[in-house]
Design a protein around this motif. Structure first.
Motif, PDB file in Angstrom:
ATOM      1  N   ASP A 155       0.684  -1.241   0.050  1.00  0.00           N
ATOM      2  CA  ASP A 155      -0.108   0.014  -0.036  1.00  0.00           C
ATOM      3  C   ASP A 155       0.872   1.222   0.109  1.00  0.00           C
ATOM      4  N   MET A 156       1.998   1.205   0.783  1.00  0.00           N
ATOM      5  CA  MET A 156       2.823   2.271   0.835  1.00  0.00           C
ATOM      6  C   MET A 156       3.236   2.894  -0.520  1.00  0.00           C
ATOM      7  N   MET A 157       3.507   2.131  -1.518  1.00  0.00           N
ATOM      8  CA  MET A 157       4.229   2.255  -2.875  1.00  0.00           C
ATOM      9  C   MET A 157       3.336   3.602  -3.508  1.00  0.00           C
ATOM     10  N   THR A 158       2.085   3.688  -3.164  1.00  0.00           N
ATOM     11  CA  THR A 158       1.389   4.924  -3.507  1.00  0.00           C
ATOM     12  C   THR A 158       1.902   6.151  -3.128  1.00  0.00           C
ATOM     13  N   GLU A 159       2.702   6.299  -1.916  1.00  0.00           N
ATOM     14  CA  GLU A 159       3.213   7.530  -1.575  1.00  0.00           C
ATOM     15  C   GLU A 159       4.646   7.742  -2.440  1.00  0.00           C
ATOM     16  N   LEU A 160       5.045   7.132  -3.301  1.00  0.00           N
ATOM     17  CA  LEU A 160       6.249   7.268  -4.024  1.00  0.00           C
ATOM     18  C   LEU A 160       5.942   8.399  -4.903  1.00  0.00           C
ATOM     19  N   ASP A 161       6.996   9.419  -5.037  1.00  0.00           N
ATOM     20  CA  ASP A 161       6.603  10.678  -6.118  1.00  0.00           C
ATOM     21  C   ASP A 161       6.520   9.990  -7.427  1.00  0.00           C
ATOM     22  N   GLU A 162       6.049  10.743  -8.349  1.00  0.00           N
ATOM     23  CA  GLU A 162       5.986  10.352  -9.813  1.00  0.00           C
ATOM     24  C   GLU A 162       7.210   9.974 -10.522  1.00  0.00           C
ATOM     25  N   LYS A 163       8.581  10.810 -10.100  1.00  0.00           N
ATOM     26  CA  LYS A 163       9.720  10.377 -10.730  1.00  0.00           C
ATOM     27  C   LYS A 163      10.145   8.950 -10.351  1.00  0.00           C
ATOM     28  N   THR A 164       9.958   8.689  -8.981  1.00  0.00           N
ATOM     29  CA  THR A 164      10.572   7.640  -8.199  1.00  0.00           C
ATOM     30  C   THR A 164       9.644   6.473  -8.984  1.00  0.00           C
ATOM     31  N   ARG A 165       8.193   6.490  -9.196  1.00  0.00           N
ATOM     32  CA  ARG A 165       7.519   5.513  -9.461  1.00  0.00           C
ATOM     33  C   ARG A 165       7.909   5.091 -11.001  1.00  0.00           C
ATOM     34  N   SER A 166       8.269   6.160 -11.967  1.00  0.00           N
ATOM     35  CA  SER A 166       8.583   5.937 -13.475  1.00  0.00           C
ATOM     36  C   SER A 166      10.013   5.133 -13.267  1.00  0.00           C
ATOM     37  N   VAL A 167      10.849   5.193 -12.689  1.00  0.00           N
ATOM     38  CA  VAL A 167      12.265   4.526 -12.464  1.00  0.00           C
ATOM     39  C   VAL A 167      12.382   3.253 -11.867  1.00  0.00           C
ATOM     40  N   PHE A 168      11.371   3.161 -10.882  1.00  0.00           N
ATOM     41  CA  PHE A 168      11.410   2.024 -10.034  1.00  0.00           C
ATOM     42  C   PHE A 168      10.372   1.086 -10.459  1.00  0.00           C
ATOM     43  N   ASN A 169       9.047   1.211 -10.681  1.00  0.00           N
ATOM     44  CA  ASN A 169       7.903   0.431 -11.075  1.00  0.00           C
ATOM     45  C   ASN A 169       8.504  -0.982 -11.144  1.00  0.00           C
ATOM     46  N   THR A 282      -2.471   3.881   6.512  1.00  0.00           N
ATOM     47  CA  THR A 282      -1.158   3.172   6.296  1.00  0.00           C
ATOM     48  C   THR A 282      -0.273   3.472   7.491  1.00  0.00           C
ATOM     49  N   SER A 283       0.679   2.509   7.502  1.00  0.00           N
ATOM     50  CA  SER A 283       1.627   2.570   8.742  1.00  0.00           C
ATOM     51  C   SER A 283       2.493   4.078   8.629  1.00  0.00           C
ATOM     52  N   GLY A 284       2.740   4.421   7.277  1.00  0.00           N
ATOM     53  CA  GLY A 284       3.206   5.937   7.482  1.00  0.00           C
ATOM     54  C   GLY A 284       2.396   6.811   8.109  1.00  0.00           C
ATOM     55  N   ALA A 285       1.128   6.878   7.627  1.00  0.00           N
ATOM     56  CA  ALA A 285       0.128   7.820   8.142  1.00  0.00           C
ATOM     57  C   ALA A 285      -0.095   7.650   9.799  1.00  0.00           C
ATOM     58  N   ILE A 286       0.171   6.293  10.268  1.00  0.00           N
ATOM     59  CA  ILE A 286      -0.108   6.209  11.646  1.00  0.00           C
ATOM     60  C   ILE A 286       1.001   6.807  12.347  1.00  0.00           C
ATOM     61  N   TYR A 287       2.134   6.483  11.704  1.00  0.00           N
ATOM     62  CA  TYR A 287       3.526   7.069  12.558  1.00  0.00           C
ATOM     63  C   TYR A 287       3.480   8.578  12.787  1.00  0.00           C
ATOM     64  N   GLU A 288       3.077   9.117  11.681  1.00  0.00           N
ATOM     65  CA  GLU A 288       3.107  10.706  11.531  1.00  0.00           C
ATOM     66  C   GLU A 288       2.012  11.412  12.484  1.00  0.00           C
TER      67      GLU A 288
END
Length: 293
Positions: A155-169, A282-288
């Motif tokens: 689920d946390m993969m949706t938090e990647l920015d657009e540039k990162t998603r394009s090179v990681f994918n 998500t765990s990231g949102a809970i952490y914050e």
């Protein structure tokens, strides 16, 4: 022995084959519940690759231990050079340049496994690290890098920015929970190597397997075997008996909310309650959110 993960191992191997042939490995995301063999499968394949070829360097990083750009690239440097980075205050950019320059000179590919990838989302380094690794061709003229992420939920993969998603994918490989029969096979295999013949019966192995399956945790089954054997030893028994297993079950806390909460700190109890109230996050949102409470 490593069983019941043949399809997942095949996917990992297929993603590494281009790297073993002198090209860049494919990016991969291994995800699924705890105790489903993600890390074991990854390290199993890495070990086999290291035994068969020198064309592909495999680097395993646990992001619980190394969670900053410098610490992660220091791990990579150590694997590429065989020694830790110079302790003379070398800048991160210098370490990266040394890594990719040597890889290019040696004509070798590299794959970096980032286990506990969730950690990099929590400290907000995930985009920086992935882009640094996967865009090395634009800065250092080296493009034979692959990245494997390991995490519980995708689920946390949706938090990647657009540039990162394009090179990681990455391609995605799901590790589902083991079935009861699969847990039995794994525990029977462990018992074969861990105990003398006849120490535990198949009937009692079934009992342990059923308990581990009900709790959804293979590690519990392994812990029960170990604990039951120790109790049997203390009882001067040459065989594990049902009462030894029942005593071991009582001594282990798995899935018992009240018992668990009684054993942890007040802060941990507050966190548990907070997670229950915000189970949709998500765990990231809970952490914050919990951090600023």
């Amino acid at each position: 022995d490593f069983i019941h993960r043949d399809s997942q191992i095949k996917e990992i191997v297929l993603s590494l084959k281009p790297g073993m042939r002198g090209f860049n490995p494919l990016n991969l995301l291994l995800y699924g519940p705890p105790a489903t063999g993600k890390t074991t499968a990854l390290r199993y394949v890495f070990r086999k690759v290291n035994e068969s070829t020198g064309k592909l360097i495999t680097v395993y990083v646990n992001c619980e231990d190394a969670s900053t750009p410098y610490s992660i690239f220091a791990k990579i440097y150590e694997k590429v050079y065989g020694i830790s980075p110079p302790s003379t205050g070398k800048l991160l950019e210098d370490i990266k340049e040394r890594i990719f320059t040597k890889l290019k000179k040696d004509d070798r590919s590299i794959v970096i496994a980032l286990d506990e990838l969730d950690r990099l989302f929590l400290n907000n380094y995930v985009d920086e690290i992935l882009v640094d690794l996967l865009k090395s061709h634009s800065t250092y003229g080296y493009d034979r890098v692959g990245v494997m992420g390991v995490m519980i939920s995708q689920d946390m993969m949706t938090e990647l920015d657009e540039k990162t998603r394009s090179v990681f994918n990455p391609s995605r490989v799901l590790f589902e929970r083991y079935s009861e029969n699969e847990i039995f096979d794994i525990l029977e295999n462990r018992a074969k190597y861990g105990f003398y013949r006849g120490v535990i019966s198949k009937e009692l192995l079934r009992l342990v397997s059923r308990k581990a399956f009900e709790e959804g945790d293979l590690r519990m089954g392994i812990d029960l075997l170990r604990k039951s054997a120790l109790i049997a030893e203390q009882d001067a028994s040459r065989r594990i008996k049902k009462e030894h297993i029942e005593q071991a079950i009582k001594s282990l806390v798995y899935g018992k909310k009240e018992e668990l909460l009684n054993r942890v700190s007040e802060n941990a109890r507050d966190l548990f309650t907070f997670i229950e109230k915000h189970s949709g996050l998500t765990s990231g949102a809970i952490y914050e959110k919990f951090r600023i409470c």
